[in-house]
Design an enzyme around this catalytic site. Structure first.
Site, short mmCIF file in Angstrom:
data_model
loop_
_atom_site.label_atom_id
_atom_site.label_comp_id
_atom_site.label_asym_id
_atom_site.label_seq_id
_atom_site.Cartn_x
_atom_site.Cartn_y
_atom_site.Cartn_z
N CYS A 30 1.10 -1.68 -0.01
CA CYS A 30 -0.23 0.03 0.03
C CYS A 30 1.02 0.93 -0.01
O CYS A 30 0.06 2.37 0.17
CB CYS A 30 -1.14 0.24 0.81
SG CYS A 30 0.32 0.08 3.08
N SER A 31 2.28 1.14 -0.24
CA SER A 31 3.21 2.08 -0.43
C SER A 31 3.23 2.47 -2.08
O SER A 31 3.77 3.28 -2.25
CB SER A 31 4.34 2.03 0.44
OG SER A 31 4.50 1.34 -0.31
N LYS A 33 1.37 2.86 -6.20
CA LYS A 33 0.36 3.88 -6.66
C LYS A 33 -0.91 2.46 -6.14
O LYS A 33 -1.87 3.32 -5.84
CB LYS A 33 0.58 4.28 -7.33
CG LYS A 33 1.82 5.17 -7.53
CD LYS A 33 1.56 5.55 -9.66
CE LYS A 33 2.90 4.20 -10.49
NZ LYS A 33 3.52 4.11 -10.28
N THR A 123 0.01 -7.94 -12.03
CA THR A 123 -0.15 -8.69 -14.05
C THR A 123 1.38 -9.20 -14.22
O THR A 123 2.62 -9.12 -13.27
CB THR A 123 -0.27 -7.40 -15.19
OG1 THR A 123 0.59 -6.03 -14.45
CG2 THR A 123 -1.94 -6.91 -14.90
N HIS A 180 0.12 3.55 -20.98
CA HIS A 180 -0.07 3.41 -19.05
C HIS A 180 1.70 4.89 -18.90
O HIS A 180 1.81 5.04 -19.71
CB HIS A 180 -0.01 2.25 -19.34
CG HIS A 180 -0.77 1.80 -19.18
ND1 HIS A 180 -1.34 0.60 -19.66
CD2 HIS A 180 -1.15 0.93 -17.90
CE1 HIS A 180 -2.06 -0.49 -19.66
NE2 HIS A 180 -2.22 -0.25 -19.08
N LYS A 184 5.35 2.24 -15.82
CA LYS A 184 4.48 0.65 -15.51
C LYS A 184 6.15 0.40 -16.29
O LYS A 184 6.62 -0.18 -17.84
CB LYS A 184 3.47 0.48 -16.76
CG LYS A 184 2.97 -0.58 -16.72
CD LYS A 184 1.73 -0.43 -17.22
CE LYS A 184 0.77 -1.97 -18.00
NZ LYS A 184 1.03 -2.64 -16.25
#
Ligand SMILES: NC(=O)c1ccc[n+]([C@@H]2O[C@H](COP(=O)([O-])OP(=O)(O)OC[C@H]3O[C@@H](n4cnc5c(N)ncnc54)[C@H](O)[C@@H]3O)[C@@H](O)[C@H]2O)c1
Ligand SMILES: O=C(O)C1=N[C@H](C(=O)O)CCC1
Length: 297
Positions: A30-31, A33, A123, A180, A184
């Site tokens: 959760c740090s 994006k 992914t 993107h 990414k």
């Protein structure tokens, strides 16, 4: 841990009566994006966000606020002790993984080894190995490269077309372009999944042919990405052309920001928590399964 829990107790009271506060969710990382967007959406939905999370190796020892919950971020090298604490405190925890392609398979294997149900939104990695490993282990999981419900509905429509009319577009040429944020590292997992449907429809196309646009100036000029969303967008265009060039099809799905994925991930967590509670025979799900269940907020 005690200090963080005390700090969070106050904010937790805001979600005390939320119908979903009995569901504890740990968001790794959760740090990052996407992980941060999911953690905030989880708190807003009334889920109980675990105040501990795993980040990349040697990248830990920080704290991040997610919807008012202070989460301690710890490097992957300490994951054993972190999970010991989490499983002791939150035995029914569901893990959400938004890390990086390089971590997909090892993280999934680790969650399996600790017996925790998980939602894999990350992914890339070896997807065949990922699915086979989870199937063999019989661990409850939702695995999907695309968690945005409306994009998943488009995916499902493509799946239905491919299943009902295999080879219908044999001889057609396909051009796939995805844009993107420049950070990414992998090719769109969504685009790869959609290409599989076009392949079943008879189109000769390889995922290596997907055009990746990552240059911000080209994204504004050519892809018409608003500048405000250069840091978080997912624009996909699929163009089909008949062998004689007289028939053309174009499909697009363009997403700005990450809210659609965060909301879909919360739905996936609620869905999986229900399946675990029910002791469902099926253990491995994708997001089309979540949509079919229909119980989305
Ligand atoms: N399924 C979906 O709908 C969806 C939507 C958005 C993003 N994604 C995917 O989520 C992933 C993350 O995207 P992002 O934009 O948040 O990237 P990001 O770089 O912002 O965040 C990735 C985080 O993972 C951490 N990390 C790296 N290795 C790790 C490990 N072994 N264990 C734990 N954490 C580790 C990094 O430190 C970083 O903080 C990508 O694979 C992306 O394609 C999927
Ligand atoms: O922001 C990303 O990274 C995204 N990744 C997923 C993909 O690779 O398909 C979903 C779209 C956004």
């Amino acid at each position: 841990m005690a200090a963080i829990q005390a700090e969070n107790a106050a904010s937790a009271s805001a979600t005390e009566n939320a119908p979903t506060s009995s569901i504890s969710v740990m968001v790794n990382d959760c740090s990052g994006k996407m992980g941060h967007a999911v953690a905030e959406a989880a708190v807003a939905a009334g889920l109980n966000l675990v105040p501990l999370a795993i980040t990349g190796p040697k990248m830990g020892n920080s704290r991040v606020a997610c919807g008012g919950v202070a989460v301690q971020i710890i490097g992957a090298e300490e994951r054993d002790s972190v999970f010991d604490r989490v499983l002791n405190e939150y035995p029914n925890v569901i893990v959400v993984d938004y890390t990086l392609p390089a971590a997909v398979n090892s993280n999934a294997e680790y969650y399996i080894s600790r017996g925790v149900p998980f939602v894999m939104g990350t992914t890339g990695g070896d997807r065949t190995k990922l699915i086979d490993t989870v199937k063999k282990a019989g661990t409850y999981a939702v695995i999907a490269p695309q968690m945005g419900k409306q994009v998943v509905a488009f995916q499902a429509a493509m799946d239905i077309m491919a299943q009902n009319f295999p080879g219908a577009f044999a001889g057609y040429t396909l051009k796939v372009t995805e844009s993107h944020q420049s950070s990414k590292v992998d090719t769109s997992g969504t685009a790869k999944a959609i290409v599989e449907y076009f392949q079943k429809l008879g189109v000769k196309f390889n995922v290596d042919e997907i055009e990746r646009v990552r240059d911000p100036s080209e994204q504004v000029r050519r892809m018409h990405v608003p500048e405000d969303y250069l840091g978080g967008h997912a624009f996909h265009t699929y163009k089909l052309l008949s062998p004689d060039g007289t028939v053309a099809f174009e499909f697009q799905h363009n997403v700005m920001g990450r809210s659609i994925y965060a909301q879909g991930t919360v739905d996936a967590v609620l869905f999986l928590a229900k399946k675990v509670r029910e002791g469902a025979d099926q253990k491995l799900y994708n997001m089309i399964d979540v949509l079919k269940e229909g119980s989305m907020r």
